[in-house]
Design a protein around this motif. Structure first.
Motif: not given
Length: 351
Positions: A233, A236-238, A240-241, A261-262, A264, A266-267
């Protein structure tokens, strides 16, 4: 391709609306029934083809004979003028080429997609996957019973380059080996990055662990640890944007960062709970490995991996001295024949 796109688009629309089996109002048919009738409607009075069949055949001819859009529009215009009461399309773009919104749902047709952002193309699929996870009304064709139809992705199947496209996990550079979440064991050689550490998966007392033939050293380390859910997590948070694409300013990747990149995917509410999210296509891997092995065994020029650079790498690593380049004169050398390459007689016998 265009014929397939046209046919697939209609099939997808029909499948999507099949679940809407309720009548649209008093005395009205269901959307599915309306679509079926539209597909069967004759293209012209006295004609033998439906509007759908005629459209598919026209697109097939356009694709097969490589007819340009301008020429195809001229043909459609002539047909429309000759048969004014027919339902022949009047242009390749129909009436929606200049529209900015879908005539049915009013959604914008334009997406912000600078560079290569595959997630943009995934958005329509993601919406349907989210809906299928929640459940959509459907019915049993053999009975009037209705039920909630649910579906989920089991895993993705693709080749290695597509792994990055779908997951945004690094498949090049020092983090390219996805078997190493931590301690990637990558090493820079003269012309490439090599991943040395596969013996870590062998059991502790395997004889290959004691051999120095692989990289000049024995192997005592355990199998590298995987990311914990919390560490995954955090990875991926690093990003996210982060916005992918060639036009975006690239920032320096942090040490140990495996994702750029994160995705989609993961949504999806169940994606993080899947044990195996991505499967590599065995066909591509087997073909590539087979081609490399055969090319090396038979010493095929341009396909063998036993090259001058690979021999120099062995010399730099201090291993396989019998395969090092041997100087012949001041400005020339020779490559000793490797024991794993075939002689002329062996090649004839093999073929």
């Amino acid at each position: 391709m265009e014929v397939m796109q046209g046919h697939t688009m209609l099939v997808e629309v029909m499948q999507r609306h099949t679940i809407l089996s309720e009548p649209q109002g008093p005395g009205k048919d269901t959307i599915f029934a309306e679509l079926i009738e539209e597909a069967k409607r004759a293209a012209s009075d006295g004609g033998t083809m439906s509007r759908f069949s005629l459209t598919v055949k026209l697109l097939q001819a356009k694709s097969y004979y490589r007819i340009s859009n301008v020429a195809f529009n001229a043909i459609l215009l002539i047909l429309a003028l000759q048969y004014p009461t027919s339902s022949v399309p009047k242009s390749y773009e129909e009436d929606y080429a200049k529209e900015n919104n879908c005539p049915k749902c009013k959604a914008s047709r334009w997406k912000d997609a600078d560079g290569k952002d595959f997630d943009v193309f995934m958005e329509p699929l993601m919406e349907e996957l989210q809906e299928l996870w929640k459940g959509v009304k459907s019915y049993d064709a053999n009975s009037p019973d209705k039920f909630d139809l649910r579906a989920a992705i089991l895993w993705c199947i693709h080749d290695y380059p597509a792994l990055h496209t779908l997951s945004w996990r690094a498949t090049a550079g020092y983090q390219a080996c996805v078997r190493f979440d931590k301690e990637n064991c990558s090493k820079k050689l003269r012309n490439k990055i090599c991943f040395i550490g596969d013996r870590r998966w062998l059991h502790r007392y395997h004889p290959w662990r004691n051999s120095k033939e692989f990289n000049g050293a024995t192997e005592r380390r355990e199998k590298p640890a995987e990311f914990t859910p919390e560490e995954l997590k955090e990875q991926l948070d690093r990003v996210r944007d982060e916005i992918p694409g060639k036009l975006q300013k690239k920032r320096k990747r942090e040490d140990g960062q495996c994702w750029s990149h994160r995705s989609c995917l993961w949504d999806l509410p169940y994606w993080e709970d899947l044990k195996l999210r991505h499967n590599l296509d065995v066909m591509h891997i087997e073909k590539n490995i087979c081609d490399n092995l055969i090319g090396t065994f038979m010493n095929i020029q341009g396909k063998t991996k036993d090259t001058v650079n690979s021999r120099l790498d062995l010399e730099d690593m201090g291993i396989r001295c019998d395969l090092h380049l041997q100087p012949v004169s001041v400005d020339s050398f020779e490559m000793p024949r490797a024991w794993y390459t075939m002689s002329k007689q062996e090649k004839i016998a093999f073929l």
